[in-house]
Design a protein around this motif. Structure first.
Motif, PDB file in Angstrom:
ATOM      1  N   TYR A  62     -12.069   5.002 -11.449  1.00  0.00           N
ATOM      2  CA  TYR A  62     -12.552   5.218  -9.013  1.00  0.00           C
ATOM      3  C   TYR A  62     -11.480   5.754  -9.105  1.00  0.00           C
ATOM      4  N   ARG A  63     -11.660   7.438  -8.163  1.00  0.00           N
ATOM      5  CA  ARG A  63     -10.341   8.097  -6.686  1.00  0.00           C
ATOM      6  C   ARG A  63     -11.004   7.763  -5.835  1.00  0.00           C
ATOM      7  N   VAL A  64      -9.280   7.224  -4.901  1.00  0.00           N
ATOM      8  CA  VAL A  64      -9.635   7.286  -3.552  1.00  0.00           C
ATOM      9  C   VAL A  64      -7.941   8.211  -3.053  1.00  0.00           C
ATOM     10  N   ILE A  65      -8.364   8.746  -1.386  1.00  0.00           N
ATOM     11  CA  ILE A  65      -7.167   9.607  -1.142  1.00  0.00           C
ATOM     12  C   ILE A  65      -6.954   8.882  -0.032  1.00  0.00           C
ATOM     13  N   MET A  66      -5.606   9.519   0.432  1.00  0.00           N
ATOM     14  CA  MET A  66      -5.110   8.568   1.572  1.00  0.00           C
ATOM     15  C   MET A  66      -4.275   8.658   1.975  1.00  0.00           C
ATOM     16  N   SER A  67      -3.755   8.965   3.254  1.00  0.00           N
ATOM     17  CA  SER A  67      -2.771   9.648   3.449  1.00  0.00           C
ATOM     18  C   SER A  67      -1.066   8.837   3.646  1.00  0.00           C
ATOM     19  N   ASP A  68      -1.693   7.601   3.923  1.00  0.00           N
ATOM     20  CA  ASP A  68      -0.328   6.871   3.457  1.00  0.00           C
ATOM     21  C   ASP A  68       0.156   6.334   2.543  1.00  0.00           C
ATOM     22  N   ALA A  69       1.082   6.755   1.429  1.00  0.00           N
ATOM     23  CA  ALA A  69       1.165   6.350   0.586  1.00  0.00           C
ATOM     24  C   ALA A  69       2.151   4.637   0.679  1.00  0.00           C
ATOM     25  N   GLN A  70       2.557   4.924   2.179  1.00  0.00           N
ATOM     26  CA  GLN A  70       3.113   3.176   1.337  1.00  0.00           C
ATOM     27  C   GLN A  70       2.014   2.453   1.783  1.00  0.00           C
ATOM     28  N   GLU A  71       1.421   2.027   2.567  1.00  0.00           N
ATOM     29  CA  GLU A  71       0.250   1.515   2.796  1.00  0.00           C
ATOM     30  C   GLU A  71      -0.600   1.266   1.366  1.00  0.00           C
ATOM     31  N   ALA A  72      -0.534   2.376   1.131  1.00  0.00           N
ATOM     32  CA  ALA A  72      -1.998   2.590  -0.070  1.00  0.00           C
ATOM     33  C   ALA A  72      -1.242   1.785  -0.955  1.00  0.00           C
ATOM     34  N   ARG A  73       0.601   2.046  -1.299  1.00  0.00           N
ATOM     35  CA  ARG A  73       0.952   1.393  -2.772  1.00  0.00           C
ATOM     36  C   ARG A  73       1.046   0.050  -2.624  1.00  0.00           C
ATOM     37  N   ARG A  74       0.959  -1.017  -1.371  1.00  0.00           N
ATOM     38  CA  ARG A  74       1.044  -2.350  -0.902  1.00  0.00           C
ATOM     39  C   ARG A  74      -0.336  -2.985  -1.095  1.00  0.00           C
ATOM     40  N   PHE A  75      -0.859  -1.909  -1.716  1.00  0.00           N
ATOM     41  CA  PHE A  75      -2.319  -2.037  -1.569  1.00  0.00           C
ATOM     42  C   PHE A  75      -2.797  -2.418  -3.213  1.00  0.00           C
ATOM     43  N   TRP A  76      -2.530  -1.312  -4.159  1.00  0.00           N
ATOM     44  CA  TRP A  76      -2.408  -0.964  -4.949  1.00  0.00           C
ATOM     45  C   TRP A  76      -1.708  -2.303  -6.126  1.00  0.00           C
ATOM     46  N   SER A  77      -0.446  -2.622  -5.833  1.00  0.00           N
ATOM     47  CA  SER A  77       0.706  -3.223  -6.154  1.00  0.00           C
ATOM     48  C   SER A  77      -0.526  -4.547  -6.594  1.00  0.00           C
ATOM     49  N   ASP A  78      -0.889  -5.465  -4.854  1.00  0.00           N
ATOM     50  CA  ASP A  78      -1.475  -6.427  -4.921  1.00  0.00           C
ATOM     51  C   ASP A  78      -2.800  -6.970  -6.014  1.00  0.00           C
TER      52      ASP A  78
END
Length: 102
Positions: A62-78
């Motif tokens: 699965y591939r996604v793109i996002m501009s807010d890396a900080q928010e994305a990393r929080r999501f991916w961690s959980d």
């Protein structure tokens, strides 16, 4: 912009296939979080060696793109921890890379 690839195994460690509804739920969560995604449904093989033993997995991506890396990393961690439990895996591979869109 950041691009994230999520490598998801098609089988549990005991050899049973992951249920289709698990993939549907995963897709819905990613779509809700990122507003879009690309799914590569063709089975791919991944190999890695640990402690002298070579392992093999069949995976989809699965591939996604996002501009807010900080928010994305929080999501991916959980999300990664949830997915490891859901799929009964020792590890789940998520790749982050810088991208530019045209």
């Amino acid at each position: 912009m950041k691009e994230y690839d999520l490598f998801v195994p098609l089988y549990y460690n005991d050899g049973r296939p992951v249920e289709p509804q698990t993939f549907q739920a995963l897709q819905q969560q990613l779509l809700q979080q990122f507003g879009g995604l690309t799914f590569f449904p063709q089975a791919n093989q991944g190999f890695w060696t640990m402690a002298g033993i070579t392992y093999r997995d069949e995976i989809v991506i699965y591939r996604v793109i996002m501009s807010d890396a900080q928010e994305a990393r929080r999501f991916w961690s959980d999300f990664k921890e949830w997915l490891k439990q859901e799929l009964r895996q020792e590890e789940i591979l998520i790749v982050e890379r810088d991208v530019e869109t045209l």
